[in-house]
Design a protein around this motif. Structure first.
Motif, PDB file in Angstrom:
ATOM      1  N   TYR A   1      -1.961  -2.292   9.022  1.00 65.00           N
ATOM      2  CA  TYR A   1      -1.978  -3.065   7.779  1.00 65.00           C
ATOM      3  C   TYR A   1      -1.038  -4.264   7.850  1.00 65.00           C
ATOM      4  CZ  TYR A   1      -4.256   1.045   5.715  1.00 65.00           C
ATOM      5  OH  TYR A   1      -5.104   2.081   5.433  1.00 65.00           O
TER       6      TYR A   1
ATOM      7  N   ARG B   1      -1.220   3.594  10.882  1.00 61.10           N
ATOM      8  CA  ARG B   1      -1.904   2.920   9.785  1.00 61.10           C
ATOM      9  C   ARG B   1      -1.056   1.781   9.232  1.00 61.10           C
ATOM     10  NH1 ARG B   1      -3.066   8.403   6.825  1.00 61.10           N
ATOM     11  NH2 ARG B   1      -3.067   7.180   4.909  1.00 61.10           N
TER      12      ARG B   1
ATOM     13  N   ALA C   1      -8.817  -0.985   5.525  1.00 63.00           N
ATOM     14  CA  ALA C   1      -7.940  -2.151   5.410  1.00 63.00           C
ATOM     15  C   ALA C   1      -8.679  -3.332   4.788  1.00 63.00           C
ATOM     16  CB  ALA C   1      -7.402  -2.528   6.791  1.00 63.00           C
TER      17      ALA C   1
ATOM     18  N   TYR D   1      -3.138  -7.667   8.446  1.00 65.17           N
ATOM     19  CA  TYR D   1      -3.401  -8.191   7.106  1.00 65.17           C
ATOM     20  C   TYR D   1      -2.150  -8.626   6.351  1.00 65.17           C
ATOM     21  CZ  TYR D   1      -8.140  -6.539   7.824  1.00 65.17           C
ATOM     22  OH  TYR D   1      -9.405  -6.345   8.329  1.00 65.17           O
TER      23      TYR D   1
ATOM     24  N   ASP E   1      -9.961   0.232   9.925  1.00 63.12           N
ATOM     25  CA  ASP E   1     -10.149  -1.170   9.572  1.00 63.12           C
ATOM     26  C   ASP E   1     -11.069  -1.330   8.373  1.00 63.12           C
ATOM     27  OD1 ASP E   1      -9.372  -3.890  10.282  1.00 63.12           O
ATOM     28  OD2 ASP E   1     -11.516  -4.201  10.628  1.00 63.12           O
TER      29      ASP E   1
ATOM     30  N   SER F   1       3.720  -1.308   3.616  1.00 63.57           N
ATOM     31  CA  SER F   1       3.281   0.059   3.327  1.00 63.57           C
ATOM     32  C   SER F   1       4.509   0.939   3.151  1.00 63.57           C
ATOM     33  CB  SER F   1       2.431   0.630   4.472  1.00 63.57           C
ATOM     34  OG  SER F   1       1.303  -0.148   4.725  1.00 63.57           O
TER      35      SER F   1
ATOM     36  N   ILE G   1       0.849  -1.187   0.000  1.00 60.52           N
ATOM     37  CA  ILE G   1       0.000   0.000   0.000  1.00 60.52           C
ATOM     38  C   ILE G   1       0.891   1.245   0.000  1.00 60.52           C
ATOM     39  CG2 ILE G   1      -1.738   1.335   1.249  1.00 60.52           C
ATOM     40  CD1 ILE G   1      -2.802  -1.264   2.404  1.00 60.52           C
TER      41      ILE G   1
END
Length: 253
Positions: free
Chosen positions: A65, A61, A239, A69, A236, A73, A42
């Motif tokens: 992530y 953030r 995400a 998940y 979320d 990033s 991301i």
């Protein structure tokens, strides 16, 4: 790409500061999985106030992530901001914007164009070059999403960069008229976040831009409150949007 520092954060997330030419940035990668697979990435849009001032929000953030998940990033400094060299044209455009706002005058198209269009023209090729370097790193294989930052940069990047398969955008009203035509040519899935009472945002302009997007899958999340009042649960929600499109088998760890 030259890494300048690294530290291990909670949950095994690895944070590495880097420089790419004169562009500072940060890469966050999740703890290694038992059976390594290419990691989706991301791109966290340029923080307008600079990497240092926005670091807590950006890192929060990115950690979410990575830990929840398994996404990597990365973010980079906006041209003319933070520790990057000053940009005379951008400084003048910002000064013109401040004068208009302090005087209670309408912000004319010429001010918006002078501030945003050169920024888009400079920032998007930089993002593409940094993306080349990031995807060449071991373990980062994409696919790629983009979120946040200056919305016009996100619009252009989503239009011209084929490696971006989904975008989460934060609504903002300083959008040149030319970007509405570009928005009509954006076709990737979109998740757009709008603060309904944002004191610095023209709500109708944000709604018009959302309407202009050519994507067949686009979702608008509007919440009551001002610019800094984004509900925590939206982290979320965003995400899970990326989980659907970056890795359709992704699930919370």
């Amino acid at each position: 790409m030259h890494f300048t520092s690294e530290q291990r954060l909670d949950g095994g997330v690895l944070e590495r500061a880097f420089s790419f030419g004169d562009i500072p940035g940060i890469l966050w990668t999740p703890a290694p999985a038992p059976a390594p697979t290419p990691t989706p990435l991301i791109l966290i849009g340029h923080p307008p106030l600079g990497l240092r001032r926005m670091y807590p929000r950006l890192a929060g953030r990115a950690r979410h992530y990575a830990a929840e998940y398994g996404f990597a990033s990365a973010t980079i400094e906006l041209p003319g901001s933070g520790e990057r060299p000053r940009w005379a044209a951008a400084e003048q455009a910002r000064a013109d914007l401040r004068r208009a706002m302090e005087a209670g005058e309408p912000v004319g198209d010429e001010i918006v164009d002078a501030l945003i269009l050169p920024l888009v023209d400079k920032a998007v090729p930089e993002w593409q070059a940094v993306l080349d370097a990031l995807l060449a790193l071991p373990g980062i294989g994409g696919p790629v999403g983009y979120e946040g930052g200056v919305i016009s940069i996100g619009v252009r990047l989503a239009r011209v960069e084929p490696r971006i398969v989904a975008a989460g955008l934060f609504a903002g009203s300083l959008v040149p008229a030319a970007m509405y035509e570009e928005a009509r040519r954006v076709t990737v899935p979109l998740h757009v976040l709008l603060q309904w009472d944002d004191e610095g945002n023209d709500r109708q302009a944000a709604l018009d831009l959302f309407d202009a997007f050519g994507s067949t899958e686009k979702t608008l999340h509007a919440n009551l409150g001002g610019h800094t009042g984004v509900p925590q649960f939206e982290l979320d929600t965003g995400a899970r949007f990326f989980a659907r499109h970056l890795n359709r088998t992704a699930h919370r760890r």
